[in-house]
Design an enzyme around this catalytic site. Structure first.
Site, PDB file in Angstrom:
ATOM      1  N   TRP A  18       1.537   3.121   2.315  1.00 53.82           N
ATOM      2  CA  TRP A  18       2.214   3.285   3.609  1.00 53.82           C
ATOM      3  C   TRP A  18       2.773   1.968   4.111  1.00 53.82           C
ATOM      4  CZ3 TRP A  18      -0.835  -0.301   5.398  1.00 53.82           C
ATOM      5  CH2 TRP A  18      -2.204  -0.264   5.078  1.00 53.82           C
ATOM      6  N   TRP A  75       0.862  -1.189   0.000  1.00 48.87           N
ATOM      7  CA  TRP A  75       0.000   0.000   0.000  1.00 48.87           C
ATOM      8  C   TRP A  75       0.892   1.231   0.000  1.00 48.87           C
ATOM      9  CZ3 TRP A  75      -4.748  -1.657  -0.944  1.00 48.87           C
ATOM     10  CH2 TRP A  75      -5.767  -0.708  -1.065  1.00 48.87           C
ATOM     11  N   ASN A  94     -14.023   0.945   0.902  1.00 49.68           N
ATOM     12  CA  ASN A  94     -13.248   2.178   0.945  1.00 49.68           C
ATOM     13  C   ASN A  94     -13.001   2.716  -0.458  1.00 49.68           C
ATOM     14  OD1 ASN A  94     -11.216   4.147   2.223  1.00 49.68           O
ATOM     15  ND2 ASN A  94      -9.962   3.087   0.722  1.00 49.68           N
ATOM     16  N   GLU A  95     -13.652   3.819  -0.786  1.00 43.73           N
ATOM     17  CA  GLU A  95     -13.372   4.635  -1.991  1.00 43.73           C
ATOM     18  C   GLU A  95     -13.761   3.996  -3.320  1.00 43.73           C
ATOM     19  OE1 GLU A  95      -9.286   6.064  -1.665  1.00 43.73           O
ATOM     20  OE2 GLU A  95      -9.825   7.442  -0.056  1.00 43.73           O
ATOM     21  N   GLU A 120     -11.524  11.107   6.144  1.00 42.50           N
ATOM     22  CA  GLU A 120     -10.101  10.870   5.832  1.00 42.50           C
ATOM     23  C   GLU A 120      -9.474  12.173   5.375  1.00 42.50           C
ATOM     24  OE1 GLU A 120      -8.406   8.085   3.116  1.00 42.50           O
ATOM     25  OE2 GLU A 120      -9.685   6.453   3.767  1.00 42.50           O
TER      26      GLU A 120
END
Length: 819
Positions: free
Chosen positions: A132, A130, A396-397, A494
């Site tokens: 991060w 990802w 998510n998104e 977020e």
């Protein structure tokens, strides 16, 4: 695995197939039991399971529980094997087999050094990398394995759900039990429910039919008992009640369940707002609107078995200690362990729970949907008793990904993807949520326009519309001190900025040659395109970049500045959201949630987190403790006028004094102090309490200029009620005039099990940071503006330490130490 470049060096492990095996003796007489199961609570991910060379079945979903009937194959001594297939090759194969049309994205961006087709396997999505985190597509047995043997019946799931019956003004408790009944005839019995603290006892007669089935009992709570509700952190107590449920079946067969019941209601309110287009989007807990303050949770480690109860407790307690009341369990990780939700129940952290789908489109073939349906049922049954969970969210998104066309899908082909989207999140996941759990709201995606997205066929034109639902917002190029760039949204779920973790955290996984901002290691660890440069650019708006000729000092100065910048950026944005809760400006506002990205780290690397890998607080987390404080004055400037808002999460109005102090950078003596006697700060709102043009203010204070002075302010009430001291910078600190190099000193002493650091300074010191290296613990305050000669900071150790160790490890840094 986290050392230097090992994420890439060890890539071969995930491309291999692995077999786990063992021999075990059966600890009971097999002939005495009607049914024997081999149960895997979690298999990661694609495996064939054999016992005594007989194939029991296959697994392909990390989030499912698998139970295999081994009644006819178990012996006294057994050989069990789990043959794993590489998750990476399996995902690639699944993608190849999906011939009708492609399902993007195929691969992560190269900067992430990841694996492809994560969306084709029901596995922790970020384990393929990802922005991060590293790519460690593990394979193995990631939860308990056990053998269950039973006669008559077996209790597989057990849950308690509270409901408040308005018409009767009474609480009731729904108890659901899911059984596997192995007897060939109906089993009759009694269920006795006892809640001693609420003087509630009820007995039910039940009949269990052969096969798998559920019984639902409704217990009415004794009206003469006072039920204390469960409240989020900062709003009341987290009272829970012990419940004993005893199943007494014929043939003297008995099951006893000890559990805890929590009473709370949750509503997601989406209704018209006077003077504004669109709808509100906020949570009411026990009938009370609650401003949601917190962050987003990612997996605490690439290797889930390293995440212990202590790891979870430390991270979650740190969230509560920073005045957070909520976390969003993000959809690219895992459904967390039972202990995670237990701790949240205990300390009052509300959970926005995503289902595990993130930043991708997903297949909807029959096998895939069946696997997802089993996953969703299992997870809801496992988790729905937790009062901490206040929302199920589909993904998510992914609504945004289709609406904003992230994957460059030709317009003509959109329909097929929209159909898949509705099929997966609405016709499957939502249907199961509505069946399994009527006690809490569901949204299909985040960000979403909520009811407006539903109106538009579950996919809105613009999921980032500030008049509806929640938004995600990132902007790395604008100056983060400028509040006008932030969306005046209904709910900010977020937003954030990156920083580097402290040197002591990096040091553990690197060597001397890595300790520079531009080393191969520093580039390798940054998984967000251009991330390191974006941090420099953002720092450059307000601070001078380090120029030290000593490379290690320069690296440490850079780390410090990235943390100062991140803390200041997220503070500015969060304060903007908190102060927007009570007003509507040009149709926008009534912001009722601020969840910054992100709380925790998965490894030692630059990221958006406020807690480093291992739990150490970054400066951002110390700032969060203040910007999420229950009572806070917030300043912003508009067209040369300074406004101060009183922001309160308290349940009562308070008459307070506002103290505004102006300091010249060059002196520890205040230039002037303005006290505004009584300002009323209204309960659970944000109201303006002070307004003055900056020029007038500076003129009153012996001709301060924007560059030579700084403003600090706080709210003080009777009975010790006090807000943190906040500050407003009138210019960039790189332009500040009069700042002097300071001699910062600290003396350390022990008091019971805490340590006192008495700091002294010879001049005003911005962003004073105390760091005790790898000694585990946290300070009461950090990264502060020191405007007085002396300040006492408390250190709370998380493990035994001593005055000597602390003195030896301590480094003190303030802005003027960066050269």
């Amino acid at each position: 695995p986290y050392y230097r470049f090992n994420d890439v060096m060890y890539r071969w492990i995930s491309l291999d197939n692995w077999t786990y095996s063992r021999t075990f003796r059966t600890p009971f007489d097999v002939r005495k039991w009607q049914k024997v199961n081999l149960v895997f609570d979690g298999v990661d991910t694609v495996a064939q399971i054999l016992i005594n060379n007989i194939t029991l079945g296959r697994t392909d979903n990390m989030f499912n529980r698998y139970s295999f009937d081994i009644t006819s194959v178990i012996k006294e001594v057994n050989f069990v094997e789990v043959h794993f297939l590489s998750a990476v090759s399996y995902a690639a194969e699944q993608s190849r087999c999906h011939k009708a049309y492609s399902i993007p994205p195929a691969c992560p961006p190269p900067v992430q050094k990841g694996e492809c087709h994560a969306n084709f396997i029901r596995k922790e999505q970020c384990s393929f990398s990802w922005d991060w985190g590293p790519s460690f597509p593990t394979q193995g047995i990631w939860k308990d394995v056990r053998i269950e043997a039973y006669n008559h019946c077996n209790l597989m799931y057990f849950s308690l759900t509270p409901f408040f019956v308005k018409s009767a003004q009474q609480w009731s408790l729904e108890i659901e039990s899911i059984f596997d009944v192995v007897s060939s005839k109906t089993i009759a019995g009694l269920v006795a429910v006892n809640i001693p603290k609420l003087q509630t006892q009820q007995t039910f007669s039940v009949n269990l039919q052969p096969g798998e089935g559920s019984i639902v009992l409704l217990v009415n709570i004794n009206k003469s008992s006072t039920v204390e509700a469960w409240w989020p952190n900062g709003h009341g107590k987290q009272t829970g009640y012990n419940v004993t449920t005893t199943f007494i079946m014929e043939d003297g067969y008995q099951i006893e369940k000890f559990s805890k019941a929590y009473f709370r209601t949750v509503e997601l309110v989406q209704e018209p707002i006077p003077g504004s287009p669109g709808l509100s989007f906020y949570f009411r807990i026990n009938g009370q609107p609650i401003f949601i303050k917190g962050s987003n949770w990612i997996p605490a480690d690439s290797f889930q078995d390293r995440v212990t109860y202590d790891t979870l407790w430390l991270l979650l307690k740190s969230a509560a200690d920073a005045n957070m009341n909520a976390l969003r369990v993000w959809g690219g990780g895992v459904y967390e362990q039972d202990e995670f939700y237990d701790i949240c129940d205990e300390i009052g952290i509300m959970i926005w729970q995503d289902f595990m789908f993130a930043c991708a489109l997903y297949p909807t073939d029959q096998n895939y949907l069946e696997s997802v349906r089993a996953e969703v049922s299992h997870q809801i049954r496992r988790l729905k008793s937790h009062p901490s969970i206040i929302l199920w969210s589909g993904n998510n998104e992914n609504e945004a990904a289709i609406a904003s066309n992230w994957f460059s899908i030709p317009y003509a082909d959109r329909e097929v993807y929209i159909k898949d989207y509705v099929m997966l999140y609405v016709k499957n996941i939502r249907e199961i949520v509505l069946t399994e759990d009527k006690s809490r709201p569901f949204i299909a995606s985040s960000p979403t326009n909520g009811l407006e997205s539903v109106q538009e066929g579950w996919l809105s034109q613009d999921p980032y519309d500030t008049h509806y639902g929640d938004t995600h917002f990132y902007d790395y190029s604008s100056d983060c001190w400028n509040w006008t760039v932030y969306p005046k949204t209904r709910f900010a779920s977020e937003y954030g900025f990156q920083s580097w973790p402290s040197f002591s955290t990096i040091e553990k996984v690197s060597t001397t040659e890595d300790w520079s901002y531009t080393s191969n290691f520093s580039l390798h660890r940054q998984h967000h395109e251009n991330g390191n440069d974006q941090m420099l650019q953002q720092i450059g708006h307000h601070f001078k970049l380090p120029q030290s000729t000593d490379p290690i000092k320069k690296f440490k100065d850079m780390i410090y500045l990235t943390q100062v910048m991140q803390a200041q950026c997220v503070k500015t944005e969060t304060e903007f959201y908190r102060s927007s809760q009570s007003e509507i400006i040009k149709g926008e506002g009534h912001t009722m949630g601020a969840l910054y990205w992100q709380l925790n780290d998965i490894w030692q690397a630059p990221s958006w987190a406020s807690l480093e890998y291992g739990g150490k607080w970054k400066l951002l987390h110390y700032f969060a403790q203040n910007f999420f404080a229950p009572l806070l004055p917030v300043a912003y400037e508009d067209k040369g006028v300074l406004y101060i808002y009183g922001v309160s999460d308290l349940h009562a109005d308070h008459k307070l004094a506002l103290r505004v102090v102006v300091h010249a950078w060059s002196s520890l003596e205040p230039v002037c102090t303005l006290a505004k006697g009584s300002v009323t700060v209204k309960a659970q709102s944000a109201v303006p309490i002070y307004k003055e043009s900056v020029n007038d203010l500076l003129e009153r204070c012996r001709n301060c200029t924007r560059k030579s002075c700084v403003i600090t302010f706080c709210l003080v009430g009777e009975d010790g009620l006090q807000s943190p001291t906040n500050q407003y910078f009138l210019s960039s600190l790189k332009d500040a005039v009069g700042l002097k190099k300071t001699q910062l000193t600290a003396s350390v002493s022990q008091q019971d099990d805490i340590y006192l650091f008495v700091l002294q300074t010879t001049a005003i010191a911005p962003f004073v940071s105390l760091d005790v290296g790898s000694i585990k613990g946290r300070f009461s305050d950090n990264g502060f503006l020191m405007t007085e000669k002396k300040k006492v900071v408390v250190f709370y150790p998380w493990e035994p330490t001593s005055v000597e160790e602390l003195e030896k490890s301590l480094t003190l840094t303030s802005l003027m130490d960066v050269v």
